[in-house]
Design a protein around this motif. Structure first.
Motif, PDB file in Angstrom:
ATOM      1  N   ALA A   1       0.825  -1.220   0.000  1.00  0.00           N
ATOM      2  CA  ALA A   1       0.000   0.000   0.000  1.00  0.00           C
ATOM      3  C   ALA A   1       0.854   1.262   0.000  1.00  0.00           C
ATOM      4  CB  ALA A   1      -0.935  -0.006   1.204  1.00  0.00           C
ATOM      5  N   ILE A   2       2.078   1.162   0.505  1.00  0.00           N
ATOM      6  CA  ILE A   2       2.995   2.318   0.450  1.00  0.00           C
ATOM      7  C   ILE A   2       3.680   2.365  -0.911  1.00  0.00           C
ATOM      8  CG2 ILE A   2       5.153   3.264   1.374  1.00  0.00           C
ATOM      9  CD1 ILE A   2       4.316   2.130   4.121  1.00  0.00           C
ATOM     10  N   HIS A   3       4.166   1.206  -1.340  1.00  0.00           N
ATOM     11  CA  HIS A   3       5.032   1.157  -2.533  1.00  0.00           C
ATOM     12  C   HIS A   3       4.272   1.430  -3.833  1.00  0.00           C
ATOM     13  CE1 HIS A   3       8.734  -0.028  -4.563  1.00  0.00           C
ATOM     14  NE2 HIS A   3       7.978  -0.626  -5.460  1.00  0.00           N
ATOM     15  N   ALA A   4       3.161   0.748  -4.022  1.00  0.00           N
ATOM     16  CA  ALA A   4       2.485   0.804  -5.327  1.00  0.00           C
ATOM     17  C   ALA A   4       1.918   2.188  -5.653  1.00  0.00           C
ATOM     18  CB  ALA A   4       1.388  -0.256  -5.385  1.00  0.00           C
ATOM     19  N   PRO A   5       1.215   2.860  -4.746  1.00  0.00           N
ATOM     20  CA  PRO A   5       0.645   4.162  -5.123  1.00  0.00           C
ATOM     21  C   PRO A   5       1.702   5.229  -5.413  1.00  0.00           C
ATOM     22  CG  PRO A   5      -0.455   3.286  -3.186  1.00  0.00           C
ATOM     23  CD  PRO A   5       0.758   2.442  -3.412  1.00  0.00           C
ATOM     24  N   ILE A   6       2.817   5.192  -4.670  1.00  0.00           N
ATOM     25  CA  ILE A   6       3.874   6.189  -4.921  1.00  0.00           C
ATOM     26  C   ILE A   6       4.486   5.944  -6.299  1.00  0.00           C
ATOM     27  CG2 ILE A   6       6.064   7.138  -4.123  1.00  0.00           C
ATOM     28  CD1 ILE A   6       5.311   6.226  -1.288  1.00  0.00           C
ATOM     29  N   GLY A   7       4.719   4.676  -6.613  1.00  0.00           N
ATOM     30  CA  GLY A   7       5.262   4.352  -7.933  1.00  0.00           C
ATOM     31  C   GLY A   7       4.290   4.683  -9.042  1.00  0.00           C
ATOM     32  N   LEU A   8       3.015   4.371  -8.799  1.00  0.00           N
ATOM     33  CA  LEU A   8       1.983   4.671  -9.811  1.00  0.00           C
ATOM     34  C   LEU A   8       1.907   6.178 -10.063  1.00  0.00           C
ATOM     35  CD1 LEU A   8      -0.353   3.480 -11.525  1.00  0.00           C
ATOM     36  CD2 LEU A   8      -1.857   3.943  -9.591  1.00  0.00           C
ATOM     37  N   ARG A   9       2.006   6.953  -8.974  1.00  0.00           N
ATOM     38  CA  ARG A   9       1.978   8.421  -9.101  1.00  0.00           C
ATOM     39  C   ARG A   9       3.145   8.907  -9.976  1.00  0.00           C
ATOM     40  NH1 ARG A   9       4.504  12.160  -5.623  1.00  0.00           N
ATOM     41  NH2 ARG A   9       3.547  14.226  -5.564  1.00  0.00           N
ATOM     42  N   SER A  10       4.318   8.342  -9.754  1.00  0.00           N
ATOM     43  CA  SER A  10       5.485   8.743 -10.565  1.00  0.00           C
ATOM     44  C   SER A  10       5.289   8.362 -12.027  1.00  0.00           C
ATOM     45  CB  SER A  10       6.754   8.069 -10.039  1.00  0.00           C
ATOM     46  OG  SER A  10       7.014   8.485  -8.729  1.00  0.00           O
ATOM     47  N   ILE A  11       4.778   7.152 -12.256  1.00  0.00           N
ATOM     48  CA  ILE A  11       4.590   6.686 -13.640  1.00  0.00           C
ATOM     49  C   ILE A  11       3.562   7.558 -14.346  1.00  0.00           C
ATOM     50  CG2 ILE A  11       3.697   4.778 -15.038  1.00  0.00           C
ATOM     51  CD1 ILE A  11       4.885   2.892 -12.856  1.00  0.00           C
ATOM     52  N   LEU A  12       2.463   7.856 -13.658  1.00  0.00           N
ATOM     53  CA  LEU A  12       1.418   8.677 -14.289  1.00  0.00           C
ATOM     54  C   LEU A  12       1.923  10.083 -14.591  1.00  0.00           C
ATOM     55  CD1 LEU A  12      -1.695   7.529 -12.221  1.00  0.00           C
ATOM     56  CD2 LEU A  12      -1.293   7.170 -14.660  1.00  0.00           C
ATOM     57  N   ARG A  13       2.726  10.639 -13.672  1.00  0.00           N
ATOM     58  CA  ARG A  13       3.249  11.989 -13.928  1.00  0.00           C
ATOM     59  C   ARG A  13       4.237  11.992 -15.081  1.00  0.00           C
ATOM     60  NH1 ARG A  13       4.615  15.093  -8.428  1.00  0.00           N
ATOM     61  NH2 ARG A  13       6.234  13.529  -8.291  1.00  0.00           N
ATOM     62  N   GLU A  14       4.935  10.870 -15.258  1.00  0.00           N
ATOM     63  CA  GLU A  14       5.939  10.822 -16.314  1.00  0.00           C
ATOM     64  C   GLU A  14       5.320  10.508 -17.674  1.00  0.00           C
ATOM     65  OE1 GLU A  14       9.648   8.117 -16.506  1.00  0.00           O
ATOM     66  OE2 GLU A  14       9.916   9.509 -14.854  1.00  0.00           O
TER      67      GLU A  14
END
Lengths: 241, 116
Positions: free
Chosen positions: B70-83
């Motif tokens: 729950a910590i790892h996936a949303p932060i990574g998803l946020r980075s991917i979506l912003r990129e």
């Protein structure tokens, strides 16, 4: 420079953001560099060709171009090393606005050095004594490892993160910031760490190492950025940024 | 343009993602070894559940696993979506926060199913 026989086909980008590659026939010569080939075209075939160079000896960082799809310093790149089947394709650097032909607008690149606090900040109080800097200290060694950057923007053009996120400060600006983070005389560390943290800063780097692969000075901006990640993480946990 | 998060928060998010990645590395390895051993041992689903029910160790392990995801996936998803998209700002932060909450709720619900 004696003629070496044969002809080199050099396809050169002509135009601005929109344009096309135009082929030129350039005499092949011994020890010919890509910059020599481009200069031949401008001096003998088409005087309207725009490109940028100054020192011709790998010091000034102004002659970087895209050669056969890869960013390179053209004054130190021998044609023999990069030509494929007697042909070269030379274009402007990626990730920068094209002014005309092979000349890019370098302003976004150097603006990011300023955004990354890439300048020395002296203390507000006048120095009362010399600051001892031991050459063998880890901080000085880290600074020395990145200090020889010539600002050619080859790393910036090679970086896929810059291509995906135009706000990203890029390898050169972050490498410069890292040399200053390791400068014990500098008094602007808190501002610098805040400037390089976040989505447009060091944390956006994917460590793909394109910068390291293509840096003509064999610097390692990826390692510098990893250092910034460590230092900013510590500063954030301590509430210092 | 939406105001970006403070550099400190961005840095803490990055740190949390790296720390949760370290935890996930361990959790995934333990989980895979457990599954392989259980399947090769010929345990049925009912037999597996009989072993996990009431087991505080399994509860804590998979509870931690869910938190790390729950910590790892949303932060990574946020980075991917912003990129890869033009999505930025508070709406993206909120969406990723809700995604984290959903992972915790549904993940712990599944862990509860193993325990009860």
């Amino acid at each position: 420079m004696p003629a070496d026989g044969g002809t080199l086909e050099v396809r050169v980008w002509r135009g601005g953001a929109e344009g096309r590659y135009v082929p030129y026939a350039v005499p092949r010569r011994q020890s010919q560099t890509v910059l020599d080939a481009v200069s031949y075209i401008q001096r003998h075939l088409d005087a309207s060709l725009s490109y940028r160079f100054a020192c011709r000896v790998g010091m000034c960082g102004s002659c970087a171009m895209t050669v056969n799809g890869k960013p390179r310093w053209t004054c130190r790149t021998h044609v023999a090393k990069v030509a494929r089947g007697g042909a070269l394709t030379v274009g402007p650097l990626r990730n920068l606005p094209v002014i005309k032909d092979l000349a890019c607008d370098m302003a976004p690149f150097f603006d990011k050095w300023a955004k990354a606090e890439g300048r020395f900040r002296p203390p507000t109080e006048p120095a009362r004594d010399f600051v001892p800097v031991r050459p063998a200290s880890p901080a000085r060694q880290a600074a020395d490892a990145g200090i020889e950057c010539i600002g050619c923007a080859v790393c910036y053009a090679a970086c896929d993160v810059v291509a995906a996120n135009p706000d990203y400060l890029g390898p050169a600006a972050l490498n410069r910031a890292w040399t200053l983070v390791n400068d014990v005389r500098d008094a602007g560390q808190r501002e610098r760490l805040a400037a390089v943290a976040g989505d447009a800063g060091c944390h956006a780097c994917h460590s793909q190492q394109g910068c390291r692969e293509y840096c003509p000075k064999h610097l390692n901006p990826t390692a510098a950025i990893a250092g910034l990640k460590r230092v900013t993480a510590r500063a954030a946990l301590k509430g210092e940024i | 343009m939406a105001r970006p998060l403070a550099p400190r928060i961005e840095t803490l998010l990055w740190t949390a993602q790296r720390a949760s990645a370290a935890a996930l590395g361990l959790c995934v390895a333990v989980h895979l070894v457990t599954i392989v051993l259980a399947v090769r041992g010929g345990l049925s689903a009912a037999e597996i559940l009989a072993r996990t029910r009431g087991g505080i160790t399994w509860l804590l392990f998979y509870g931690l696993f869910v938190v790390a995801v729950a910590i790892h996936a949303p932060i990574g998803l946020r980075s991917i979506l912003r990129e890869t998209t033009a999505w930025r700002g508070r709406s993206l932060d909120l969406a990723c926060g809700l995604f984290a909450l959903a992972l915790v709720v549904f993940g712990w619900r599944a862990v509860g199913g193993l325990f009860r």
